[in-house]
Structure formats: C-alpha cells, structure tokens
Design a protein around this motif. Structure first.
Motif: not given
Length: 364
Positions: A297-319
């Motif tokens: 996960l791009d470390p800058v993602t952790l400056f996004a909202s918790p909802e967006r962080i969750r979506a990006e975690v889902a994307r990494v897991l799916h990848s």
C-alpha cells in the motif's frame, strides 16, 4: 561465526512466519515498515526522554519500549527491531549524526581507494553490541507472543551513504567511484556483505525470528549496475545466512525495484518486499510462487479517509489474490504526519477483509 539460536520457537501468533514460508494462514498478517516512529505521540515522548536518535538506539530499554508501542496500540502480527540501517558504517568510524530535518550525515565520507581499504569490519558483539542488547531485551519482553524481525541495510545502500555523506539525489559521487574504481568498489560491497551477514546472524542468535535487508537505493541503478552493485552482494548475504540458519526467513526489499523481482527471487531468499509502483499481481507472476511477497500500500494512502483506506486495502488484497504467501505492509515506511487512527483503519481492514482470500488450503 555466530551460532544462531533455534529458529523455530513456538509463538502464540506465528502468522507472519507462516506467510513467509507460504504456508496456509487464516488471514493475511500485517505489520508496517517504520511502525515504531514519529507518527506516534508515545514514540515522540520516549525519544525526547532519550535525548537524540542515536541515544535512543543505544539504550536497550528504550529501544524495547518504542518497539512495543505500535504492538500495544494496534496489535500487529510482528515486531521489528528499533534501530537504523546506518549502524554498521557508524561502527566503521565514519561519524554518523542526525541533523533535525536533514536526515543522516557522515562527518568522514569515503573519497579514495585508500579510505575504502582502511575500513574496519566491526564485530556484532563488539562495536555493535548495543544492537544485540536491544534485540535480547525486546525478545525477552515479547516472550513467545510474536515474531521479531531483525534488519540491516544492503551493501549498495550503505555504500551510497558512506560515499555521498548523506542521502543522495543524483548519487553522482558514489556512481562515479563505482565506475572509476570498480575493483575497490567491489571490495567495499564485499566487505559490507560480510559484515551485514555476521550482523544479521548475531541478531538471529539474540532472538530475531526473521531478517530483512533494506535496499533503499537499489532502484537508482541501471539494470546492469544493479546486478553487480546491489543484487550480487545481497545474494552473498542470503547465502551466508542460509548456510548457518537455513530455517530463518530472509526478506529482500529494493525500493523501485519491481523490474528486478524475478532476479531477486533467484537469490534463495524467502520473501520480497514490493513497493507501490508494482502491482502485486504482476509481482506474483514474475516470481512464480518461488517466494512470498510483502506489501504494498502506498504510504500516502493513510492520509485519505478511513473509507478510502479500506477500499485501497481491498484493492491490494484483490491484486495479490487468493492463497498463501502474502504479508500486508506499506510499500515503504509510514510517514511522519500519518494519523495513528488511519493506520488502525488499515490494520482493521486487513483483518476483516483478508480471511476471504485464505479459505481452505490454497498454495502460494
């Protein structure tokens, strides 16, 4: 040669080690590079108590305190030794200091073949004993709860700081030295590879369950130069560790090194760190199931909202997809201004979403 402690201790939570071995796990384990650091208020308080950064690194009790802080706050799946990649060149007498806002600097950077050949090889239980004391203290505090990760910088990355005198931009000095004095530079990286190998074996003997080599600057090299200056010394380190501690997982991480993953997998390591510039599906295809993957996960993602962080975690897991052999992590170290509650949102999302990718006993 240092004799490591038994490698397979019985741990309450061994998900991280099982994932590195590509064994089945009920969910994806998670930890963060730089998880003990300035984004945590409790860390800032401990560092202020220590005085300076290296004062903190040399105090085993305070090192243990900051190592445990993110575990207490987040319940991560691994601890990582609190130290710095530049402890080895500091022990070689180059005069390491940390200027506020400027990063590490060396008072006596290498400028000649004679200076390279005069470098000592510091002993892990001599000049670097304070690191081993920290590992032993942390291991004692952890007991058999979690695995402890030891680490070192790669020979190429250490050499960049030792020649440039600080973190580089164009790396002109170190690249010129490697081009103009190839034999001397190869002696330098070979010496660093020997020292790093003994340093990591000593960390294993002191209680580390896995070790990681951080090749922060390998991605600045041309492909042919990467093979000689970065990959070959890391391969020597992996071989040296495996000759003594074959069951201890070794992780290699080259920042911006996605196009080198296949060659890195051939070193005999157990896992590769992947930064956010390479898709995990692509990385998994390139390594062909030979090693586990950690990231990304791009470390800058952790400056996004918790909802967006969750979506990006889902994307990494799916990848990465279904199956074993994935350790969730950031693609590089967590950034200083990261809100701790956003790191918690990432960790919670990994715990909640990852079990779906581990149904049954799929292979890596």
């Amino acid at each position: 040669m240092t004799t490591p402690a038994p490698s397979r201790r019985s741990l309450d939570n061994d998900l991280f080690l099982r994932a590195l071995r590509r064994e089945h796990t009920p969910r994806t384990p998670v930890w963060m590079m730089r998880q003990a650091g300035r984004y945590l208020p409790e860390y800032r308080a401990t560092r202020a108590k220590a005085g300076g950064f290296m004062d903190l690194c040399r105090n085993a009790e305070l090192c243990c305190e900051v190592t445990l802080q993110p575990l207490d706050r987040f319940g991560l799946d691994a601890a990582i030794l609190f130290s710095d990649i530049l402890t080895i060149p500091d022990a070689m007498g180059l005069g390491l200091s940390f200027a506020e806002g400027e990063g590490p600097q060396f008072a006596r950077p290498l400028r000649s073949v004679a200076e390279i050949d005069a470098l000592p090889e510091p002993g892990p239980e001599d000049e670097l004993r304070y690191v081993m004391n920290a590992v032993r203290t942390i291991r004692s505090a952890l007991g058999n709860t979690l695995p402890l990760i030891g680490f070192a910088g790669s020979p190429w990355t250490l050499a960049t700081y030792m020649v440039e005198g600080r973190g580089g931009h164009d790396f002109a000095k170190v690249k010129a030295l490697a081009l103009n004095e190839p034999d001397a530079f190869d002696r330098l990286t070979a010496r660093l590879a020997r020292t790093v190998t003994q340093y990591l074996l000593a960390q294993i003997a002191a209680g580390a369950d896995a070790v990681m080599v951080f090749d922060t600057w390998g991605g600045v090299l041309a492909p042919h130069a990467y093979q000689r200056l970065s990959l070959q010394p890391m391969q020597a380190i992996v071989a040296g560790i495996k000759a003594v501690a074959p069951d201890v997982p070794v992780i290699l991480f080259t920042k911006n090194g996605g196009h080198h993953l296949a060659d890195m997998a051939d070193t005999g390591c157990d896992a590769l760190g992947v930064d956010w510039t390479t898709d995990l599906a692509t990385a998994r295809e390139r390594v062909g199931g030979r090693v586990a993957l950690q990231g990304n996960l791009d470390p800058v993602t952790l400056f996004a909202s918790p909802e967006r962080i969750r979506a990006e975690v889902a994307r990494v897991l799916h990848s990465y997809g279904p199956g074993s052999g994935h350790v969730f992590n950031l693609g590089h170290g967590i950034l200083q201004q990261t809100p701790p509650e956003h790191a918690a949102a990432m960790i919670d999302a990994v715990r909640e979403l990852s079990p779906a990718y581990h149904v049954g006993t799929p292979s890596a």
